[in-house]
Write a protein that holds these residues in place. Sequence first.
Motif, PDB file in Angstrom:
ATOM      1  N   ASN A  43      10.000  -1.281  -5.786  1.00 24.23           N
ATOM      2  CA  ASN A  43       9.387  -0.634  -4.629  1.00 24.23           C
ATOM      3  C   ASN A  43       7.866  -0.727  -4.693  1.00 24.23           C
ATOM      4  OD1 ASN A  43      12.031   1.231  -5.181  1.00 24.23           O
ATOM      5  ND2 ASN A  43      11.608   0.972  -2.999  1.00 24.23           N
ATOM      6  N   TYR A  44       7.246  -1.194  -3.610  1.00 25.20           N
ATOM      7  CA  TYR A  44       5.792  -1.238  -3.495  1.00 25.20           C
ATOM      8  C   TYR A  44       5.286   0.029  -2.798  1.00 25.20           C
ATOM      9  CZ  TYR A  44       5.386  -6.317  -4.471  1.00 25.20           C
ATOM     10  OH  TYR A  44       5.382  -7.569  -5.039  1.00 25.20           O
ATOM     11  N   SER A  45       4.056   0.432  -3.115  1.00 24.02           N
ATOM     12  CA  SER A  45       3.432   1.552  -2.408  1.00 24.02           C
ATOM     13  C   SER A  45       1.953   1.624  -2.768  1.00 24.02           C
ATOM     14  CB  SER A  45       4.111   2.879  -2.764  1.00 24.02           C
ATOM     15  OG  SER A  45       3.881   3.214  -4.121  1.00 24.02           O
ATOM     16  N   PHE A  46       1.201   2.352  -1.952  1.00 21.85           N
ATOM     17  CA  PHE A  46      -0.178   2.683  -2.297  1.00 21.85           C
ATOM     18  C   PHE A  46      -0.599   3.921  -1.526  1.00 21.85           C
ATOM     19  CE2 PHE A  46      -0.859  -0.115   1.409  1.00 21.85           C
ATOM     20  CZ  PHE A  46      -1.750   0.642   2.159  1.00 21.85           C
ATOM     21  N   ASN A  47      -1.591   4.613  -2.062  1.00 20.75           N
ATOM     22  CA  ASN A  47      -2.245   5.720  -1.376  1.00 20.75           C
ATOM     23  C   ASN A  47      -3.695   5.339  -1.099  1.00 20.75           C
ATOM     24  OD1 ASN A  47       0.002   7.507  -1.473  1.00 20.75           O
ATOM     25  ND2 ASN A  47      -0.494   7.988  -3.607  1.00 20.75           N
ATOM     26  N   PHE A  48      -4.299   5.961  -0.098  1.00 19.08           N
ATOM     27  CA  PHE A  48      -5.719   5.731   0.181  1.00 19.08           C
ATOM     28  C   PHE A  48      -6.534   6.631  -0.749  1.00 19.08           C
ATOM     29  CE2 PHE A  48      -3.686   4.423   4.173  1.00 19.08           C
ATOM     30  CZ  PHE A  48      -4.253   3.171   4.336  1.00 19.08           C
ATOM     31  N   ARG A  80      -7.765  11.741   3.151  1.00 15.66           N
ATOM     32  CA  ARG A  80      -6.666  12.555   3.669  1.00 15.66           C
ATOM     33  C   ARG A  80      -6.539  12.347   5.173  1.00 15.66           C
ATOM     34  NH1 ARG A  80      -8.076  18.442   0.951  1.00 15.66           N
ATOM     35  NH2 ARG A  80      -7.037  18.121  -1.056  1.00 15.66           N
ATOM     36  N   GLY A  81      -5.417  12.808   5.737  1.00 13.33           N
ATOM     37  CA  GLY A  81      -5.252  12.718   7.183  1.00 13.33           C
ATOM     38  C   GLY A  81      -3.804  12.701   7.580  1.00 13.33           C
ATOM     39  N   SER A  82      -3.537  12.080   8.733  1.00 10.67           N
ATOM     40  CA  SER A  82      -2.173  12.048   9.251  1.00 10.67           C
ATOM     41  C   SER A  82      -1.263  11.161   8.416  1.00 10.67           C
ATOM     42  CB  SER A  82      -2.189  11.569  10.704  1.00 10.67           C
ATOM     43  OG  SER A  82      -2.892  10.346  10.808  1.00 10.67           O
ATOM     44  N   ILE A  83      -1.842  10.279   7.610  1.00  9.28           N
ATOM     45  CA  ILE A  83      -1.068   9.520   6.626  1.00  9.28           C
ATOM     46  C   ILE A  83      -1.824   9.585   5.305  1.00  9.28           C
ATOM     47  CG2 ILE A  83      -0.027   7.953   8.303  1.00  9.28           C
ATOM     48  CD1 ILE A  83      -2.073   5.853   7.466  1.00  9.28           C
ATOM     49  N   SER A  84      -1.106   9.491   4.210  1.00 15.15           N
ATOM     50  CA  SER A  84      -1.763   9.510   2.914  1.00 15.15           C
ATOM     51  C   SER A  84      -1.680   8.154   2.229  1.00 15.15           C
ATOM     52  CB  SER A  84      -1.116  10.559   2.006  1.00 15.15           C
ATOM     53  OG  SER A  84       0.264  10.275   1.826  1.00 15.15           O
ATOM     54  N   GLY A  85      -0.755   7.321   2.688  1.00 12.13           N
ATOM     55  CA  GLY A  85      -0.579   6.006   2.094  1.00 12.13           C
ATOM     56  C   GLY A  85       0.535   5.265   2.790  1.00 12.13           C
ATOM     57  N   VAL A  86       1.030   4.242   2.144  1.00  9.75           N
ATOM     58  CA  VAL A  86       2.073   3.399   2.716  1.00  9.75           C
ATOM     59  C   VAL A  86       3.133   3.167   1.650  1.00  9.75           C
ATOM     60  CG1 VAL A  86       2.627   1.155   3.712  1.00  9.75           C
ATOM     61  CG2 VAL A  86       0.444   2.257   4.274  1.00  9.75           C
ATOM     62  N   ASP A  87       4.379   3.426   1.996  1.00  6.95           N
ATOM     63  CA  ASP A  87       5.510   3.121   1.118  1.00  6.95           C
ATOM     64  C   ASP A  87       6.122   1.807   1.564  1.00  6.95           C
ATOM     65  OD1 ASP A  87       5.404   5.377  -0.540  1.00  6.95           O
ATOM     66  OD2 ASP A  87       6.392   6.598   0.977  1.00  6.95           O
ATOM     67  N   GLY A  88       6.089   0.846   0.682  1.00  2.10           N
ATOM     68  CA  GLY A  88       6.626  -0.458   1.011  1.00  2.10           C
ATOM     69  C   GLY A  88       8.114  -0.564   0.713  1.00  2.10           C
ATOM     70  N   PRO A  89       8.669  -1.739   0.933  1.00  4.58           N
ATOM     71  CA  PRO A  89      10.117  -1.924   0.743  1.00  4.58           C
ATOM     72  C   PRO A  89      10.472  -2.157  -0.714  1.00  4.58           C
ATOM     73  CG  PRO A  89       9.099  -3.974   1.414  1.00  4.58           C
ATOM     74  CD  PRO A  89       8.000  -2.954   1.411  1.00  4.58           C
ATOM     75  N   LYS A  90      11.762  -2.093  -0.987  1.00  3.77           N
ATOM     76  CA  LYS A  90      12.292  -2.521  -2.276  1.00  3.77           C
ATOM     77  C   LYS A  90      12.617  -4.001  -2.146  1.00  3.77           C
ATOM     78  CE  LYS A  90      15.654  -1.256  -5.828  1.00  3.77           C
ATOM     79  NZ  LYS A  90      16.784  -0.356  -6.177  1.00  3.77           N
ATOM     80  N   MET A  91      11.934  -4.819  -2.922  1.00  7.24           N
ATOM     81  CA  MET A  91      12.042  -6.260  -2.700  1.00  7.24           C
ATOM     82  C   MET A  91      11.608  -7.025  -3.934  1.00  7.24           C
ATOM     83  SD  MET A  91       8.572  -6.825  -0.388  1.00  7.24           S
ATOM     84  CE  MET A  91       8.592  -8.611  -0.593  1.00  7.24           C
ATOM     85  N   GLU A  92      11.862  -8.316  -3.927  1.00  7.95           N
ATOM     86  CA  GLU A  92      11.292  -9.245  -4.886  1.00  7.95           C
ATOM     87  C   GLU A  92      10.254 -10.089  -4.157  1.00  7.95           C
ATOM     88  OE1 GLU A  92      13.964 -11.633  -7.122  1.00  7.95           O
ATOM     89  OE2 GLU A  92      15.314  -9.983  -7.624  1.00  7.95           O
ATOM     90  N   GLY A  93       9.244 -10.540  -4.892  1.00  9.69           N
ATOM     91  CA  GLY A  93       8.245 -11.405  -4.293  1.00  9.69           C
ATOM     92  C   GLY A  93       7.047 -10.636  -3.766  1.00  9.69           C
ATOM     93  N   ASN A  94       6.142 -11.352  -3.122  1.00  4.65           N
ATOM     94  CA  ASN A  94       4.891 -10.770  -2.651  1.00  4.65           C
ATOM     95  C   ASN A  94       5.101  -9.814  -1.494  1.00  4.65           C
ATOM     96  OD1 ASN A  94       3.524 -12.236  -4.543  1.00  4.65           O
ATOM     97  ND2 ASN A  94       2.582 -13.661  -3.108  1.00  4.65           N
ATOM     98  N   TRP A  95       4.310  -8.753  -1.498  1.00  3.07           N
ATOM     99  CA  TRP A  95       4.283  -7.785  -0.394  1.00  3.07           C
ATOM    100  C   TRP A  95       2.931  -7.900   0.297  1.00  3.07           C
ATOM    101  CZ3 TRP A  95       2.294  -2.282  -0.378  1.00  3.07           C
ATOM    102  CH2 TRP A  95       2.689  -1.603   0.789  1.00  3.07           C
ATOM    103  N   ASN A  96       2.956  -8.305   1.571  1.00  2.00           N
ATOM    104  CA  ASN A  96       1.743  -8.492   2.362  1.00  2.00           C
ATOM    105  C   ASN A  96       1.722  -7.516   3.531  1.00  2.00           C
ATOM    106  OD1 ASN A  96       1.118 -10.843   0.760  1.00  2.00           O
ATOM    107  ND2 ASN A  96       2.576 -11.985   2.019  1.00  2.00           N
ATOM    108  N   GLN A  97       0.534  -6.975   3.806  1.00  2.00           N
ATOM    109  CA  GLN A  97       0.370  -6.057   4.932  1.00  2.00           C
ATOM    110  C   GLN A  97      -0.927  -6.392   5.670  1.00  2.00           C
ATOM    111  OE1 GLN A  97       2.550  -2.856   5.608  1.00  2.00           O
ATOM    112  NE2 GLN A  97       3.654  -4.653   4.873  1.00  2.00           N
ATOM    113  N   HIS A  98      -0.878  -6.328   7.008  1.00  2.00           N
ATOM    114  CA  HIS A  98      -2.085  -6.503   7.824  1.00  2.00           C
ATOM    115  C   HIS A  98      -2.103  -5.420   8.887  1.00  2.00           C
ATOM    116  CE1 HIS A  98      -5.446  -8.342   9.866  1.00  2.00           C
ATOM    117  NE2 HIS A  98      -4.761  -8.299  10.992  1.00  2.00           N
ATOM    118  N   TYR A  99      -3.187  -4.670   8.956  1.00  2.00           N
ATOM    119  CA  TYR A  99      -3.266  -3.527   9.852  1.00  2.00           C
ATOM    120  C   TYR A  99      -4.170  -3.834  11.042  1.00  2.00           C
ATOM    121  CZ  TYR A  99      -1.092  -1.360   5.862  1.00  2.00           C
ATOM    122  OH  TYR A  99      -0.221  -1.075   4.841  1.00  2.00           O
TER     123      TYR A  99
END
Length: 369
Positions: free
Chosen positions: A112-117, A125-144
């Motif tokens: 499982n990938y994840s990060f907090n700000f 702090r705010g309406s979100i604290s971070g992002v919980d990514g999927p359970k996976m193999e391989g690279n996890w890429n995000q673009h906001y």
Amino acid sequence: LEELYIPDEEKVDQNGRDIISLVPKPNGVSVDDLVDKSLELTGNSENTGGSVMARSNKWRPGGRITMQDTELGTVGVEGLKIQARRWFTTHTGFVDQNGYYQCDGTYKNPANYSFNFERYEFEIRGSISGVDGPKMEGNWNQHYQRNTKQNYHSNIFRAAFHYAYKNILNLRRPPQNGFWRTQLKIQANYFNDPDGTSNGNHNPARRFLGMGSAIHMYAPTRPSSGLYGTTIHEMAHASHWNMDKNNYNNGDKIVVESWARGVQWALTRMVYSNYNLTSQYIRGSYTGVVQDLIDPAKLVQNGLYQADGNLEYINASYNDQVANYNVRQVEDALNGNRTWIGWRNKMFNSYNNPTKNNINATFTFWETR
């Protein structure tokens, strides 16, 4: 409780090799093989077929985290701490300037990938604290993309990371985390200031016991450089307070706000080279005195400045003849002063700058409404 050892989730050594690969294999059976069989017998195996003794290839978590910047295009969310977790083991990586990261260990099954700000020195702090990514193999890429909460938080995070960890022209850092000291909290409000008067504010009283957020941010749909600059501005207040609490709390508004506006100009243009604050300077409060002390001599006649809150051209018979101070010198002169005149006098008396005789004209122009 007994210690749990799962070699499936190994760190890598300084050469990038799995540490477990260096462990001897008595009778040709590795510890990995034993763990695979144990997971199969307990119903926890994720092997989708074939012999459990033929273990799958290991993989190292990594990827890219980016955001859309209104001026710079796609940029990395530099400084994010990315975690990949499987069972009781977590591997960590840090996003670089271009958005890429690679964690410090390997797995042979999904994680499982994840990060907090958040970093050790600060938290967004705010309406979100971070992002919980999927359970996976391989690279996890995000673009906001723009106008998302993730983009807003990412923009603020980049600026906070800059002030807390990167090159800040030898300035003092904002309050740092540690024993008897609380982490700097930044509240990222995903709405405009209810009073309609501010893009952000700083109040050190909200730091009490680390429960409140000293900095509040507003107006999330502004251009990226504006969000970046406001974050720098408010962190400059926090740094000023940390340097000289009594004089910050009792300081003249023109001193406190002019300093923060100057740091905003100096640090934000390290990232946004065309960043211009001319229309945001206000004579008598949010002045451009710091910029005038640092940048080359220039004519500041008929400039577009704010006077009493109204944006207007001011026929100002002022020729900026001060130049080549550095921002740390200006900060050192600020230390121990709460008044405009005290700041001016310390600037004049502290440094052998060939343009020092023009300092009085600069301070007089900016304090005059």
